[in-house]
Design an enzyme around this catalytic site. Sequence first.
Site, PDB file in Angstrom:
ATOM      1  N   HIS A  51       0.798  -1.236   0.000  1.00 46.04           N
ATOM      2  CA  HIS A  51       0.000   0.000   0.000  1.00 46.04           C
ATOM      3  C   HIS A  51       0.823   1.276   0.000  1.00 46.04           C
ATOM      4  O   HIS A  51       0.295   2.360  -0.164  1.00 46.04           O
ATOM      5  CB  HIS A  51      -0.925   0.041   1.225  1.00 46.04           C
ATOM      6  CG  HIS A  51      -0.212   0.432   2.483  1.00 46.04           C
ATOM      7  ND1 HIS A  51       0.655  -0.402   3.123  1.00 46.04           N
ATOM      8  CD2 HIS A  51      -0.208   1.575   3.199  1.00 46.04           C
ATOM      9  CE1 HIS A  51       1.142   0.203   4.198  1.00 46.04           C
ATOM     10  NE2 HIS A  51       0.643   1.405   4.261  1.00 46.04           N
TER      11      HIS A  51
HETATM   12  N1  UDP Z   1      -4.265  -4.895   8.428  1.00 45.73           N
HETATM   13  C1  UDP Z   1      -5.572  -5.366   8.533  1.00 45.73           C
HETATM   14  N2  UDP Z   1      -6.201  -5.788   7.392  1.00 45.73           N
HETATM   15  C2  UDP Z   1      -5.603  -5.778   6.171  1.00 45.73           C
HETATM   16  C3  UDP Z   1      -4.262  -5.325   6.077  1.00 45.73           C
HETATM   17  C4  UDP Z   1      -3.618  -4.857   7.225  1.00 45.73           C
HETATM   18  O1  UDP Z   1      -6.138  -5.394   9.632  1.00 45.73           O
HETATM   19  O2  UDP Z   1      -6.241  -6.166   5.188  1.00 45.73           O
HETATM   20  C5  UDP Z   1      -3.592  -4.409   9.647  1.00 45.73           C
HETATM   21  C6  UDP Z   1      -2.286  -5.080   9.949  1.00 45.73           C
HETATM   22  O3  UDP Z   1      -2.499  -6.283  10.653  1.00 45.73           O
HETATM   23  C7  UDP Z   1      -1.561  -4.037  10.774  1.00 45.73           C
HETATM   24  C8  UDP Z   1      -2.071  -2.741  10.210  1.00 45.73           C
HETATM   25  O4  UDP Z   1      -3.247  -3.051   9.469  1.00 45.73           O
HETATM   26  O5  UDP Z   1      -1.932  -4.113  12.133  1.00 45.73           O
HETATM   27  C9  UDP Z   1      -1.040  -2.124   9.322  1.00 45.73           C
HETATM   28  O6  UDP Z   1      -1.580  -1.047   8.670  1.00 45.73           O
HETATM   29  P1  UDP Z   1      -1.012  -0.485   7.303  1.00 45.73           P
HETATM   30  O7  UDP Z   1      -0.246  -1.548   6.628  1.00 45.73           O
HETATM   31  O8  UDP Z   1      -2.169   0.124   6.590  1.00 45.73           O
HETATM   32  O9  UDP Z   1      -0.099   0.722   7.756  1.00 45.73           O
HETATM   33  P2  UDP Z   1       1.405   0.865   8.267  1.00 45.73           P
HETATM   34  O10 UDP Z   1       1.622  -0.100   9.382  1.00 45.73           O
HETATM   35  O11 UDP Z   1       2.305   0.639   7.102  1.00 45.73           O
HETATM   36  O12 UDP Z   1       1.499   2.282   8.747  1.00 45.73           O
END
Ligand code: UDP
Length: 352
Positions: free
Chosen positions: A203
């Site tokens: 993403h």
């Molecule tokens: N996550 C979720 N469903 C999904 C994909 C990710 O619940 O389909 C959760 C994942 O387990 C983690 C969080 O979203 O806890 C991560 O968010 P994201 O990847 O959007 O953002 P980042 O961590 O890169 O800031």
Amino acid sequence: MKILTVLGARPQFIKAAAFSRAIKKYEGVEEIIVHTGQHYDQNMSDVFFKEMDIPLPKYRLHTGGKTHGAMTGQQLEKIEEILLLEKPDIVLVYGDTNSTLAGALAAVKLHIPVAHVEAGLRSYNRKMPEEINRILTDQISSYLFVPSIGARQNLLNEGVNEGKIFVVGDIMYDVSLFYKEKMIKPNWFDSLNLNNFILCTIHRAENTDDAIKLSNIFKGLGLSNKDIILPLHPRTVSKIKEHNISIPSNIKIVEPVGYLEMVWLEVHCDLIVTDSGGVQKEAYFHGKYCVTLREETEWIELVNHGLNKLVGCNDSLIANALCDFAQSEIDIKNIYGNGSTAYQIIRILEAY
Ligand code: UDP
């Protein structure tokens, strides 16, 4: 003590679940939640409030789907109005999104102390909007809750006063421990008929916005002979269409899943491939190796321990990593604390 928490994006809802649950055990501590609306789809926002029992936001702003400047500007203006009305003792922000920066900036200008959870992380890549949000938020926060000694050192290197920094571990570990007991198998899983699978998320703007990088990622994933489940973020869906990228047949695209289903997938997969910050750590928390679709990571401890491999968007590096990367269970414990981060934060805030 009145704490006003600013949330806006999926990873922040997940982090907030641990803190809001811990706060309920403290008399005399009140939390008010502001949701900026940065993420607003049902499966990117409401599902987490429901299934993780996060208190409903008292204020909901509608600042999603805008450019960075417009979004941050609108959030700043609206959060300021709420702060003037609510007069909290502390504003709490998580991570590195526009909502983090807007919440911190609105508060500090009104002389309200800011607590930053997941402070001190650096990718040292200033082209990432997240890196700018982190650096600025850290500079204006009064309480910097860092997940590791390395994050503490990053802040010291930038001249942050040592007395403001608290090494409390990673709040996502609290969340992972609590919800592992409640994980749910996605109802579509059996219909895929897979014995083994790799779990993937993509993403990050630096990957999705660049047609060549995004198509190289899919090419690399397609070179693997393994099945890959990819719950796809709305940003990536629209960029795949825009860049006209074809999806290799070993990749099973599904809608973004709720957290309880995500934990089930993380626990049952062979390997995780991701450009997410949070998912890199969850791989480790659930004993899985991780291949990271980035050139650098903020979670450098995992790379240093050999648990995470950085492959960027190079198709052959991706394909080789999916083949070679060790798949035995990980037994290195407690790199990011012991799962008591939320309680430590509340105790520190109360003491001050
Ligand atoms: N996550 C979720 N469903 C999904 C994909 C990710 O619940 O389909 C959760 C994942 O387990 C983690 C969080 O979203 O806890 C991560 O968010 P994201 O990847 O959007 O953002 P980042 O961590 O890169 O800031």
